[in-house]
Scaffold this motif. Structure first.
Motif, PDB file in Angstrom:
ATOM      1  N   TYR A  23       0.838  -1.194   0.000  1.00 23.07           N
ATOM      2  CA  TYR A  23       0.000   0.000   0.000  1.00 23.07           C
ATOM      3  C   TYR A  23       0.878   1.250   0.000  1.00 23.07           C
ATOM      4  O   TYR A  23       0.661   2.173  -0.784  1.00 23.07           O
ATOM      5  N   TYR A  24       1.870   1.281   0.884  1.00 27.16           N
ATOM      6  CA  TYR A  24       2.773   2.426   0.953  1.00 27.16           C
ATOM      7  C   TYR A  24       3.588   2.566  -0.330  1.00 27.16           C
ATOM      8  O   TYR A  24       3.893   3.677  -0.744  1.00 27.16           O
ATOM      9  N   GLU A  25       3.919   1.458  -0.966  1.00 29.51           N
ATOM     10  CA  GLU A  25       4.619   1.515  -2.248  1.00 29.51           C
ATOM     11  C   GLU A  25       3.740   2.182  -3.304  1.00 29.51           C
ATOM     12  O   GLU A  25       4.200   3.057  -4.042  1.00 29.51           O
ATOM     13  N   ARG A  26       2.477   1.777  -3.373  1.00 30.82           N
ATOM     14  CA  ARG A  26       1.550   2.359  -4.349  1.00 30.82           C
ATOM     15  C   ARG A  26       1.355   3.851  -4.123  1.00 30.82           C
ATOM     16  O   ARG A  26       1.192   4.611  -5.074  1.00 30.82           O
ATOM     17  N   ARG A  27       1.370   4.280  -2.870  1.00 29.38           N
ATOM     18  CA  ARG A  27       1.175   5.700  -2.519  1.00 29.38           C
ATOM     19  C   ARG A  27       2.459   6.509  -2.661  1.00 29.38           C
ATOM     20  O   ARG A  27       2.444   7.716  -2.491  1.00 29.38           O
ATOM     21  N   GLY A  28       3.593   5.840  -2.937  1.00 28.69           N
ATOM     22  CA  GLY A  28       4.857   6.525  -3.111  1.00 28.69           C
ATOM     23  C   GLY A  28       5.584   6.827  -1.806  1.00 28.69           C
ATOM     24  O   GLY A  28       6.528   7.605  -1.791  1.00 28.69           O
ATOM     25  N   LEU A  29       5.144   6.205  -0.704  1.00 23.17           N
ATOM     26  CA  LEU A  29       5.776   6.432   0.586  1.00 23.17           C
ATOM     27  C   LEU A  29       6.983   5.531   0.815  1.00 23.17           C
ATOM     28  O   LEU A  29       7.838   5.841   1.643  1.00 23.17           O
ATOM     29  N   LEU A  30       7.031   4.415   0.116  1.00 26.47           N
ATOM     30  CA  LEU A  30       8.179   3.503   0.148  1.00 26.47           C
ATOM     31  C   LEU A  30       8.631   3.270  -1.288  1.00 26.47           C
ATOM     32  O   LEU A  30       7.798   3.145  -2.193  1.00 26.47           O
ATOM     33  N   ALA A  31       9.925   3.205  -1.474  1.00 24.88           N
ATOM     34  CA  ALA A  31      10.465   2.877  -2.795  1.00 24.88           C
ATOM     35  C   ALA A  31      10.210   1.398  -3.097  1.00 24.88           C
ATOM     36  O   ALA A  31      10.141   0.576  -2.185  1.00 24.88           O
ATOM     37  N   ALA A  32      10.063   1.088  -4.364  1.00 23.81           N
ATOM     38  CA  ALA A  32       9.890  -0.308  -4.766  1.00 23.81           C
ATOM     39  C   ALA A  32      11.140  -1.089  -4.378  1.00 23.81           C
ATOM     40  O   ALA A  32      12.256  -0.651  -4.679  1.00 23.81           O
ATOM     41  N   PRO A  33      10.980  -2.214  -3.691  1.00 28.51           N
ATOM     42  CA  PRO A  33      12.144  -2.982  -3.246  1.00 28.51           C
ATOM     43  C   PRO A  33      12.726  -3.851  -4.348  1.00 28.51           C
ATOM     44  O   PRO A  33      12.104  -4.056  -5.395  1.00 28.51           O
ATOM     45  N   ALA A  34      13.903  -4.349  -4.068  1.00 29.50           N
ATOM     46  CA  ALA A  34      14.524  -5.331  -4.974  1.00 29.50           C
ATOM     47  C   ALA A  34      13.694  -6.617  -4.917  1.00 29.50           C
ATOM     48  O   ALA A  34      12.886  -6.799  -4.014  1.00 29.50           O
ATOM     49  N   ARG A  35      13.908  -7.479  -5.863  1.00 29.97           N
ATOM     50  CA  ARG A  35      13.207  -8.764  -5.909  1.00 29.97           C
ATOM     51  C   ARG A  35      14.217  -9.907  -5.871  1.00 29.97           C
ATOM     52  O   ARG A  35      15.288  -9.825  -6.447  1.00 29.97           O
ATOM     53  N   SER A  36      13.812 -10.983  -5.187  1.00 28.77           N
ATOM     54  CA  SER A  36      14.648 -12.184  -5.161  1.00 28.77           C
ATOM     55  C   SER A  36      14.475 -12.933  -6.476  1.00 28.77           C
ATOM     56  O   SER A  36      13.639 -12.559  -7.312  1.00 28.77           O
ATOM     57  N   ASN A  37      15.238 -13.992  -6.648  1.00 28.19           N
ATOM     58  CA  ASN A  37      15.094 -14.824  -7.849  1.00 28.19           C
ATOM     59  C   ASN A  37      13.704 -15.429  -7.948  1.00 28.19           C
ATOM     60  O   ASN A  37      13.229 -15.727  -9.039  1.00 28.19           O
ATOM     61  N   ALA A  38      13.050 -15.597  -6.796  1.00 26.65           N
ATOM     62  CA  ALA A  38      11.697 -16.155  -6.767  1.00 26.65           C
ATOM     63  C   ALA A  38      10.630 -15.054  -6.752  1.00 26.65           C
ATOM     64  O   ALA A  38       9.472 -15.310  -6.462  1.00 26.65           O
ATOM     65  N   ALA A  39      11.029 -13.814  -7.043  1.00 25.02           N
ATOM     66  CA  ALA A  39      10.151 -12.644  -7.145  1.00 25.02           C
ATOM     67  C   ALA A  39       9.591 -12.161  -5.805  1.00 25.02           C
ATOM     68  O   ALA A  39       8.629 -11.420  -5.779  1.00 25.02           O
ATOM     69  N   HIS A  40      10.210 -12.548  -4.698  1.00 26.59           N
ATOM     70  CA  HIS A  40       9.800 -12.034  -3.392  1.00 26.59           C
ATOM     71  C   HIS A  40      10.375 -10.628  -3.237  1.00 26.59           C
ATOM     72  O   HIS A  40      11.509 -10.371  -3.642  1.00 26.59           O
TER      73      HIS A  40
END
Length: 53
Positions: A23-40
């Motif tokens: 939710y905070y990512e969508r609102r721009g309050l948190l930056a999009a995180p990196a993803r693991s090889n399994a897309a976590h």
């Protein structure tokens, strides 16, 4: 493989609901995180601090 905390780990450490993070990512309050090889999502320790504020 990338290192970091998964969303459940961040939420538990910050005392927040795991759904709060995307939710905070969508609102721009948190930056999009990196993803693991399994897309976590992999968050840094600084995300826990940001959520506690």
């Amino acid at each position: 493989m990338s290192t970091g905390l998964r969303s459940g780990q961040v939420a538990e450490a910050a005392g927040a609901n795991a759904q709060t993070l995307p939710y905070y990512e969508r609102r721009g309050l948190l930056a999009a995180p990196a993803r693991s090889n399994a897309a976590h999502r992999l968050y840094g320790e600084d995300t826990v601090t940001a959520l506690r504020m």
